[in-house]
Motif scaffolding. Structure first.
Motif, short mmCIF file in Angstrom:
data_model
loop_
_atom_site.label_atom_id
_atom_site.label_comp_id
_atom_site.label_asym_id
_atom_site.label_seq_id
_atom_site.Cartn_x
_atom_site.Cartn_y
_atom_site.Cartn_z
N VAL A 1 117.66 -10.41 92.59
CA VAL A 1 118.12 -10.79 91.25
C VAL A 1 119.49 -11.46 91.33
N ARG A 2 120.35 -10.94 92.17
CA ARG A 2 121.67 -11.57 92.35
C ARG A 2 121.51 -13.03 92.78
N THR B 1 113.38 -19.51 84.93
CA THR B 1 113.36 -18.08 85.18
C THR B 1 112.90 -17.90 86.62
N ILE B 2 113.12 -16.73 87.20
CA ILE B 2 112.67 -16.45 88.56
C ILE B 2 112.13 -15.02 88.61
N HIS B 3 110.94 -14.86 89.18
CA HIS B 3 110.45 -13.51 89.47
C HIS B 3 111.41 -12.88 90.49
N ALA B 4 112.03 -11.78 90.13
CA ALA B 4 112.98 -11.14 91.03
C ALA B 4 113.15 -9.68 90.63
N GLY B 5 113.48 -8.84 91.63
CA GLY B 5 113.68 -7.43 91.34
C GLY B 5 112.40 -6.71 91.01
N GLU B 6 111.28 -7.19 91.58
CA GLU B 6 109.98 -6.53 91.39
C GLU B 6 109.53 -5.97 92.73
N ALA B 7 109.04 -6.85 93.63
CA ALA B 7 108.64 -6.41 94.97
C ALA B 7 109.84 -6.34 95.91
N SER C 1 118.28 -18.44 83.90
CA SER C 1 118.73 -17.96 82.59
C SER C 1 117.94 -16.77 82.09
N ARG C 2 116.82 -16.46 82.79
CA ARG C 2 116.05 -15.25 82.54
C ARG C 2 115.58 -14.72 83.89
N ILE C 3 115.19 -13.47 83.91
CA ILE C 3 114.66 -12.86 85.13
C ILE C 3 113.27 -12.30 84.84
N LEU D 1 110.70 -23.83 84.26
CA LEU D 1 110.16 -23.59 85.59
C LEU D 1 110.30 -22.11 85.95
N ASP D 2 109.57 -21.72 86.99
CA ASP D 2 109.59 -20.35 87.48
C ASP D 2 109.36 -20.39 88.99
N LEU D 3 109.70 -19.30 89.65
CA LEU D 3 109.33 -19.09 91.06
C LEU D 3 108.54 -17.80 91.11
N ALA D 4 107.28 -17.90 91.56
CA ALA D 4 106.39 -16.74 91.60
C ALA D 4 105.87 -16.55 93.02
N GLY D 5 105.09 -15.50 93.22
CA GLY D 5 104.50 -15.26 94.54
C GLY D 5 105.04 -14.01 95.20
#
Length: 336
Positions: free
Chosen positions: A207-208, A195-201, A216-218, A166-170
């Motif tokens: 990310v924390r 994984t999670i989209h983080a530390g981009e926008a 388990s991934r970023i 799974l992922d969280l996007a948007g």
């Protein structure tokens, strides 16, 4: 689809690619023809609708490019064909394994259920000669909690049956990662990796939170350097970062690419990987991403191999697949 004339002597792994962001003009024409849809433009004008140029102003302009692909991806036939065509295009470009992600809730505008969408993409990927894993995306928002829970339930049901994670996007900048604690508490209970989209926008705190939730991934993680302690944590825990250089450049996640931290992260032992994100929108492919890192930052052949081995270790797949990938990238090198 005809095979490309371009020669790709290397083997690649792409862990971060959005299906709707990989709809090139030729794929769009095929999907439109299948459905009797008249495209709003042709040739160069169509290309401009589906991609951004070097003068991309911001993330909002970038996101506008998803409008047409999503209109073309509202039937099971279109999703099936698109997944097949995207995977085949990647295989022709030298990719030996890809994790392709999409948000099934975005494909229900004409009556499909999320289950219909997932089944269709799994079928399309299974027709390809490329080894793939499917990642289902929950979406950041304020009124889609039930849809996200449905996506999570489908991931649990289809785990190891076509779905890998799974992922969280948007819109990370608008909908903070911390708002999704309850969702990921349920996902943790299900045992589905994510994984999670983080530390981009958004910054390092995003990310924390993703790590607190159990990611388990970023996805991206480019801004972890705003928090030196977090950089150390990521390195010590061996958390892979799914970095996407040209995406970060064009969306202005990093305003000055002289400050792009990829090589610094690599030198610190962080498990960085190189990915395309939305290759059609960026007019890129995985080989071009590596060439960019080589020409812009002097990435060596040995560093390229290290990055690809990072990706092999980071895949949401079993140990047999990971070892096969390692053997493809670095024959004769024992498993870590």
């Amino acid at each position: 689809m005809g095979r490309t004339d371009r020669i790709f002597p290397d083997k690649y792994i792409d862990l971060h690619l959005h299906l709707d962001g990989a709809v090139t003009s030729d794929i769009a024409k095929r999907l439109a023809d299948m459905q009797g849809i008249v495209l709003p433009a042709e040739s160069d004008a169509l290309e401009k609708l589906l991609s951004v140029g070097e003068d991309c102003k911001d993330l909002n302009e970038f996101l506008e490019c998803f409008e047409l692909p999503l209109k073309l991806l509202q039937t099971v036939e279109a999703l099936d064909e698109c997944a097949f065509l995207v995977a085949e295009k990647m295989r022709e470009q030298g990719v030996i394994y890809a994790e392709i992600r999409f948000a099934p809730q975005l494909h229900c505008e004409k009556g499909l259920t999320q289950r219909d969408a997932v089944d269709a993409v799994i079928r399309g990927l299974s027709r390809s000669g490329l080894k793939t894993g499917l990642i289902l995306c929950c979406m950041r928002g304020s009124d889609n909690e039930e849809k996200n829970l449905e996506t999570a339930e489908l991931a649990k049901e289809y785990l190891d049956k076509g779905v890998n994670a799974l992922d969280l996007a948007g819109a990370e900048g608008l909908f903070s990662t911390e708002n999704f604690a309850e969702l990921f508490a349920k996902i943790r209970e299900s045992g589905v990796p994510f994984t999670i989209h983080a530390g981009e926008a958004d910054g390092a705190e995003s990310v924390r939170k993703a790590l607190e939730f159990g990611a388990s991934r970023i996805g991206h993680g480019v801004r972890i350097n705003e928090d030196p302690e977090l950089v150390s944590i990521i390195a010590e825990r061996g958390i892979p970062l799914e970095m996407c250089p040209n995406s970060n450049r064009l969306t202005h996640a990093v305003e000055d690419m002289n400050d792009y931290p990829f090589m610094d992260y690599l030198s610190r032992g962080i498990k960085v990987t190189i990915n395309t994100d939305d290759p059609a929108i960026e007019r890129t492919d995985i080989a071009a991403e590596f060439r960019y890192m080589e020409s812009r930052f002097g990435m060596t052949a040995e560093q390229k191999r290290e990055v690809l081995l990072n990706a092999a270790d980071a895949v949401f797949a079993n140990d047999e697949v990971k070892q096969w990938l390692r053997d493809q990238i670095a024959p004769g090198v024992n498993e870590k």
